[in-house]
Design a protein around this motif. Sequence first.
Motif: not given
Length: 318
Positions: A230-239
């Motif tokens: 979830x954290x990694x998905x959140x990072x990519x979504x933000x970028x």
Amino acid sequence: MTPAVIGIDLGGTNCRAALVGTGGRIGEIRRRPTEMVRGYDAWLAELVAGLEELLRQGEGLGLKVAAVGMGAPGLISGDGTVVASPNLPHLDGRPLAVDLAARLKRPVTVANDANASAWGEALFGAGREFNSFLAVTLGTGVGGGLVLNRRLWLGADGAAGEVGHWTVVPGGRLCGCGNRGCLEQYASARALAVSARERIAAGEASALAAIPAAELTSRQVGEAARRGDALALGVLEEAGGYLGQVLGGVANLLNLDGAVIAGGAVESFDLMQPAILRALRQHAFPVSGRRMSVVPGRLGDEAGILGAAALAGLSEQF
Ligand SMILES: [Zn+2]
């Protein structure tokens, strides 16, 4: 003899070069580390020695190597002088094209690396289907190159298309350009790792927390996201969201057919794409937002080499 040029992609870490003919690349890409600790002159001498080897190889293949093209990081003037290169400061103020031409006894063109990559995608890659597009390179930094009506748009100083320094977070992370909150600080490959580290430090749960912070890479963020972290998905979504916001502004200004996303972080393009498109549609005037296709680059590492070669003079024959 068959006409050819040498295309060079000078990066902060590696310098890669290949013989390029009218149909595209000929022969393998030669790669050497970019070593500038001994200064500009020593680096130039080594580069020239490597290129002379490539010229001899070309002769052996029956090629007439007419010119040399290079994409280099930084602001490059029309005559191929490096005005400023934050990643390779030894090049600052150096007339790189003139120096190389004198040693190689051939015309040499030096262009900004993101512009060279954009031109490579325009002629040989994902940009072929677009009349006008923005190429965005998500690497160590975020580079941009603008192709308008099938011509590279350089701007008055060669600085056009620098969307990496578009402010997306007013007062946000400090950027190498002196501004705060530039897209580059949130969507470059390097920034993906920074964002992940910040979230881990803030206590968000993730498998990435097991990796020492200094060793965390954008590739690991991408891999974790693919496993559903979830954290990694959140990072990519933000970028992706910030990138889409910028593309929305670009679409409003220029009503482009497309955007081609390339560079190291493009391996996670499919994971970022929904967020990119959501933000693009949110921020763009509807007709311009719908018009702009957002696609991954097709040439990978070769875009810069092929584009630099084309800028050196074979473009009209492609
Ligand atoms: Zn900046």
